[in-house]
Design an enzyme around this catalytic site. Structure first.
Site, PDB file in Angstrom:
ATOM      1  N   THR A   1       0.829  -1.206   0.000  1.00  0.00           N
ATOM      2  CA  THR A   1       0.000   0.000   0.000  1.00  0.00           C
ATOM      3  C   THR A   1       0.868   1.263   0.000  1.00  0.00           C
ATOM      4  O   THR A   1       0.511   2.267  -0.617  1.00  0.00           O
ATOM      5  CB  THR A   1      -0.941   0.004   1.228  1.00  0.00           C
ATOM      6  OG1 THR A   1      -1.674  -1.209   1.207  1.00  0.00           O
ATOM      7  CG2 THR A   1      -1.892   1.183   1.220  1.00  0.00           C
TER       8      THR A   1
ATOM      9  N   HIS B   1       1.714   1.943  -3.450  1.00  0.00           N
ATOM     10  CA  HIS B   1       0.544   2.471  -4.168  1.00  0.00           C
ATOM     11  C   HIS B   1       0.338   3.948  -3.836  1.00  0.00           C
ATOM     12  O   HIS B   1      -0.010   4.745  -4.697  1.00  0.00           O
ATOM     13  CB  HIS B   1      -0.719   1.689  -3.808  1.00  0.00           C
ATOM     14  CG  HIS B   1      -0.744   0.300  -4.365  1.00  0.00           C
ATOM     15  ND1 HIS B   1      -0.554   0.039  -5.697  1.00  0.00           N
ATOM     16  CD2 HIS B   1      -0.932  -0.905  -3.783  1.00  0.00           C
ATOM     17  CE1 HIS B   1      -0.618  -1.263  -5.904  1.00  0.00           C
ATOM     18  NE2 HIS B   1      -0.841  -1.868  -4.756  1.00  0.00           N
TER      19      HIS B   1
END
Ligand code: NAP
Ligand code: ZN
Length: 342
Positions: free
Chosen positions: A39, A42
């Site tokens: 994450t 991302h």
């Protein structure tokens, strides 16, 4: 203090910023370790909404340095793990008990400053104590474990269940252990890397399979496969189209598929509704860690879940920017940023 700041999409920098001070119901926590999660990458790439400038890092463990004026139950020197996902408690979803779906969800390390820093602020309601004698880095696994617990709860594993886990990253390797603890007697992990398959077998997988060595449906559920006819439960932990498409096909008639893996927003995969209907496959999605962080902390505190072999690399702040902004190196399971390494 040093902090790894996302200044805007694609701009990650090691900065010297002011050490924060805790509000009345906050803890100021000296970070011992913070895991680098997909994450974070991302967020760096702008594939996941965030609020820059912000310090990243949501898988942290540390020691209380200072407590806010209204805090009780915590004192300086206690080791804690923080649940980064702060629900408002008041919106319709929170009031239904679905705090992971809170419409005002704020996450430490995404919307507010996180754990890739020397210190992090943790609202006391998000903090859970860990034992002082726990190997400190283990606490960094509470957050991913809490997400896996939610997935395994949704899977409704029973004593004797058969489970297929797709993807042998940190999530898959934690799910393998939780599935055994929940009572599954067959747990088959599918992943390409031989080292991860070996590790999975050490951690409790009863069998493993290599998707690159031939059709996985055939290897697993054909008449002379590992689980002929399919598994009671399939848990997708890779987050790629191929495994999401494979998951229903690997479940037995009436079986359950749990999706933990995250696909980029907008990506579509091929699912055959007729097959889901005709074999009454239950397809459920598992998002975040509603009410599971305390249980995760207990499983880590008691060393019931083994996390030491999941630590591939410990790095200081100097290497953090590069490690967060690039894909994990081959074979790496979890890299941890350890402030004490500088
Ligand atoms: P990860 O390290 O990328 O793990 C995925 C693993 O899948 C890879 O290590 C890779 O290992 C394996 N893989 C790749 N292609 C495969 C294939 N065709 N068949 C089987 N395995 C394959 O990531 P992670 O940290 O474990 O996280 C897994 C997923 O869960 C991610 O999508 C992440 O975003 C998501 N996640 C979801 C939640 C939630 O709340 N739902 C929480 C945390 C994380 P090999 O090289 O060995 O194949
Ligand atoms: Zn809410």
């Amino acid at each position: 203090m040093k902090a790894v700041r996302l200044e805007s999409t694609g701009q990650l920098r090691l900065r010297d910023i002011e050490k924060p001070s805790p509000g009345a119901s906050d803890l100021l926590v000296k970070v011992e370790a913070c895991g680098i999660c997909g994450t974070d990458r991302h967020l760096f790439l702008g594939e996941f909404p965030s609020h820059p400038p912000v310090t990243l890092g949501h898988e942290f463990v540390g020691v209380v340095e200072e407590v806010g004026a209204d805090v009780s139950g915590f004192r300086k020197g206690m080791r804690i793990t923080g649940d980064p996902n702060i629900a408002c408690g008041r919106c319709a979803e929170c009031q239904r008990g679905r705090i992971n779906l809170c419409t005002n969800l704020q996450a430490i390390g995404i919307h507010r400053d996180g754990g890739f820093a020397e210190y992090v602020i943790v609202p006391v309601k998000q903090a859970f104590e860990l034992p002082a004698d726990l190997p400190p880095l283990h606490g960094a696994f509470c957050e991913p474990l809490a997400c896996c617990l939610h997935g395994v709860d949704l899977a409704e594993i029973k004593t004797g269940s058969s489970v297929i886990v797709l993807g042998g990253g940190v999530i898959g390797l934690l799910v393998v252990q939780l599935a055994r603890l929940a009572g599954a007697t067959s747990v088959v992990l599918v992943t390409r890397s031989a080292e991860k398959r070996q590790l999975a077998e050490e951690l409790g997988a009863t069998a493993t399979a290599d998707p690159s060595s031939g059709d996985i449906i055939e290897q697993l559920i054909a008449r002379n496969g590992i689980l002929p006819g399919g598994a009671d439960i399939v848990i997708e932990c890779a987050g790629i189209s191929e495994t999401i498409e494979q998951a229903p096909a690997l479940a037995r008639r009436g079986g359950t598929v749990v999706i933990l893996g995250v696909m980029p927003q907008g990506t579509k995969v091929a699912i055959e509704p007729f097959d889901l209907l005709f074999r009454e496959i239950k397809l459920v999605n598992s998002f975040l860690n509603p009410f599971t962080h305390r249980r995760a902390a207990e499983l880590i505190a008691t060393q019931t879940i083994k996390v030491e072999p999941l630590i591939s690399r410990r790095i200081g702040f100097d290497e953090a920017v590069e490690a967060i902004s690039n894909p994990a190196t081959r074979g790496e399971i979890r890299a941890l940023v350890v402030p004490a390494l500088k």
